[in-house]
Design a protein around this motif. Structure first.
Motif, PDB file in Angstrom:
ATOM      1  N   UNK A  60       0.799  -1.246   0.000  1.00 38.14           N
ATOM      2  CA  UNK A  60       0.000   0.000   0.000  1.00 38.14           C
ATOM      3  C   UNK A  60       0.827   1.289   0.000  1.00 38.14           C
ATOM      4  N   UNK A  61       2.165   1.126  -0.048  1.00 40.39           N
ATOM      5  CA  UNK A  61       2.998   2.343  -0.172  1.00 40.39           C
ATOM      6  C   UNK A  61       2.979   2.845  -1.628  1.00 40.39           C
ATOM      7  N   UNK A  62       2.444   2.009  -2.543  1.00 41.87           N
ATOM      8  CA  UNK A  62       2.421   2.377  -3.967  1.00 41.87           C
ATOM      9  C   UNK A  62       0.999   2.591  -4.469  1.00 41.87           C
ATOM     10  N   UNK A  63       0.841   3.486  -5.446  1.00 42.30           N
ATOM     11  CA  UNK A  63      -0.462   3.708  -6.067  1.00 42.30           C
ATOM     12  C   UNK A  63      -0.524   2.906  -7.362  1.00 42.30           C
ATOM     13  N   UNK A  64      -1.247   1.782  -7.301  1.00 38.36           N
ATOM     14  CA  UNK A  64      -1.350   0.914  -8.480  1.00 38.36           C
ATOM     15  C   UNK A  64      -2.798   0.896  -8.958  1.00 38.36           C
ATOM     16  N   UNK A 142       5.656  12.761   0.966  1.00 40.35           N
ATOM     17  CA  UNK A 142       6.921  12.039   0.779  1.00 40.35           C
ATOM     18  C   UNK A 142       6.661  10.546   0.696  1.00 40.35           C
ATOM     19  N   UNK A 143       5.585  10.100   1.338  1.00 42.84           N
ATOM     20  CA  UNK A 143       5.287   8.671   1.413  1.00 42.84           C
ATOM     21  C   UNK A 143       3.777   8.497   1.269  1.00 42.84           C
ATOM     22  N   UNK A 144       3.334   7.505   0.514  1.00 47.30           N
ATOM     23  CA  UNK A 144       1.898   7.231   0.423  1.00 47.30           C
ATOM     24  C   UNK A 144       1.534   6.111   1.391  1.00 47.30           C
ATOM     25  N   UNK A 145       0.264   6.126   1.818  1.00 45.41           N
ATOM     26  CA  UNK A 145      -0.223   5.039   2.678  1.00 45.41           C
ATOM     27  C   UNK A 145      -1.636   4.733   2.220  1.00 45.41           C
ATOM     28  N   UNK A 196      -0.289  -8.046  14.521  1.00 38.52           N
ATOM     29  CA  UNK A 196       0.826  -7.850  13.592  1.00 38.52           C
ATOM     30  C   UNK A 196       0.761  -6.433  13.044  1.00 38.52           C
ATOM     31  N   UNK A 197       1.906  -5.869  12.678  1.00 37.24           N
ATOM     32  CA  UNK A 197       1.900  -4.490  12.151  1.00 37.24           C
ATOM     33  C   UNK A 197       3.043  -4.241  11.182  1.00 37.24           C
ATOM     34  N   UNK A 198       2.784  -3.247  10.292  1.00 37.45           N
ATOM     35  CA  UNK A 198       3.794  -2.677   9.401  1.00 37.45           C
ATOM     36  C   UNK A 198       3.669  -1.172   9.613  1.00 37.45           C
ATOM     37  N   UNK A 199       4.611  -0.563  10.320  1.00 36.87           N
ATOM     38  CA  UNK A 199       4.487   0.869  10.614  1.00 36.87           C
ATOM     39  C   UNK A 199       5.647   1.645  10.011  1.00 36.87           C
ATOM     40  N   UNK A 200       5.349   2.396   8.920  1.00 36.44           N
ATOM     41  CA  UNK A 200       6.422   3.178   8.298  1.00 36.44           C
ATOM     42  C   UNK A 200       6.979   4.196   9.279  1.00 36.44           C
ATOM     43  N   UNK A 201       8.292   4.326   9.338  1.00 32.01           N
ATOM     44  CA  UNK A 201       8.858   5.324  10.258  1.00 32.01           C
ATOM     45  C   UNK A 201       9.106   6.641   9.534  1.00 32.01           C
ATOM     46  N   UNK A 202       8.957   6.612   8.207  1.00 31.30           N
ATOM     47  CA  UNK A 202       9.098   7.875   7.477  1.00 31.30           C
ATOM     48  C   UNK A 202       7.864   8.731   7.681  1.00 31.30           C
ATOM     49  N   UNK A 203       7.897   9.919   7.161  1.00 30.67           N
ATOM     50  CA  UNK A 203       6.752  10.811   7.342  1.00 30.67           C
ATOM     51  C   UNK A 203       5.585  10.312   6.515  1.00 30.67           C
ATOM     52  N   UNK A 204       4.403  10.218   7.158  1.00 28.24           N
ATOM     53  CA  UNK A 204       3.202   9.803   6.431  1.00 28.24           C
ATOM     54  C   UNK A 204       2.212  10.955   6.521  1.00 28.24           C
ATOM     55  N   UNK A 205       2.272  11.848   5.567  1.00 29.26           N
ATOM     56  CA  UNK A 205       1.367  12.980   5.428  1.00 29.26           C
ATOM     57  C   UNK A 205       1.440  14.004   6.571  1.00 29.26           C
TER      58      UNK A 205
END
Ligand code: ING
Length: 315
Positions: A60-64, A142-145, A196-205
């Protein structure tokens, strides 16, 4: 408080995954999961929690828009040919597990987790209810979610399964930030919640300082465990996936709200702890005796309103 005679010991493990890159096959990932499962079993663990979307990179970090490209990240059967070795190993080792993956059910797409018993059979399924992020690209971010683009809201509620070892519930990633998630399971007497989790540490909006990712992750788990008198086993998919860093911080949290053990790395890593489930009963009989202390007659807004509205106080 709790004597050894009242102890209800359950050995839990959390299997953190390091990054899964787009080119990594399910076969390669399942080999890693098998190593982690065997490591956990060798330590004496009876249950293992794997991460959210454990079989693929966090897509989900990509827009497909191409449906074939999108659907390649989803499972149409569970277990399927690539994942069956995990179920076989669970049965051989008599270890149950939580596994997060992207589920395709007909035309419906869910962010799903399953609970697999120590005999290798699926005890239950959960579909992520709190879907974070956006349904379309946020320009300039900078990052999509884009989880709202790829996943429907879960339709299975927050069940709790009565297993021979414990009452076990499940949630997925962003669910842990919402107290309602754990309270619904707490009202079912849950002993252990697997997350369970996937948490981006970069800036999300927004430009939230990065150290707060870990702070809010642990804060959410610790408050939920304490306020619902349960143990929480929480597994990250961590590290840098396709250039996007994600936090580690996998942890086993006690009903006291204390982190009993957490991972050191952002790679494949097992942590484990022998949990005394009778500690749950102590809190349920005292500070969090829901029947004695809760007052639902005053909680109406929690069900009546989705977003915040006008204050109730009359001038
Ligand atoms: N990931 C994130 C989470 O809730 C997020 C979304 C990222 C929320 C950063 C807040 C800050 O941990 C998923 N997959 O829900």
């Amino acid at each position: 408080m709790v004597t050894s005679s009242t102890a209800r010991k359950l050995h839990l493990a959390v299997a953190q995954l390091g990054p899964v890159q787009r080119a990594d096959s399910r076969k390669q990932v399942v080999l890693r999961l098998l190593e982690l499962l065997k490591d956990a079993a060798s330590r004496g663990a009876a249950w293992v929690t794997f991460p959210e979307l454990a079989l693929t990179t966090f897509f989900p970090r990509w827009d497909m828009d191409d449906s074939a490209e999108i659907r390649a990240f989803f499972e149409t059967e569970m277990p399927g040919p690539e994942t069956r070795p995990l179920f076989d190993a669970a049965r051989e080792l008599s270890v149950g597990f939580y596994l997060g993956y992207a589920e395709l059910d007909g035309d419906r797409q869910f962010n799903t987790s399953i609970l697999v018993g120590r005999d290798g059979t699926i005890l239950g399924k959960y579909r992520k209810i709190h879907i974070p992020g956006d349904a379309a690209t946020v320009s300039g971010a900078a990052l999509q979610h884009l989880e709202k683009k790829y996943f429907a809201v879960g339709d299975l509620g927050f069940p709790v399964w009565e297993t021979p070892d414990a009452k076990i519930g499940m949630c997925i990633c962003n669910d842990r930030r919402w107290p309602e998630t754990f309270r619904v399971m707490g009202l079912q007497g849950v002993d252990v919640v697997m997350n369970g989790y996937n948490t981006p540490s970069g800036y999300v909006q927004w430009n939230e300082p990065i150290h707060l990712r870990m702070h809010h992750h642990l804060l959410s788990l610790q408050s939920a465990a304490y306020q619902n008198a349960c143990w929480i086993a929480s597994a990250a998919k961590a590290g840098v996936e396709e250039g996007s860093p994600m936090i580690g911080g996998s942890a086993i949290v006690a009903p006291t709200g204390e982190v009993m053990v957490r991972t050191f790395s952002e790679d494949d890593e097992v942590i484990n702890f022998v949990c005394d489930l009778s500690v749950c009963e102590y809190y349920r009989a005292n500070i969090f005796n829901f029947a004695a202390h809760r007052r639902p007659e005053h909680y109406g807004l929690i069900l009546e309103r989705t977003g915040a509205g006008a204050p109730l106080a009359r001038p």
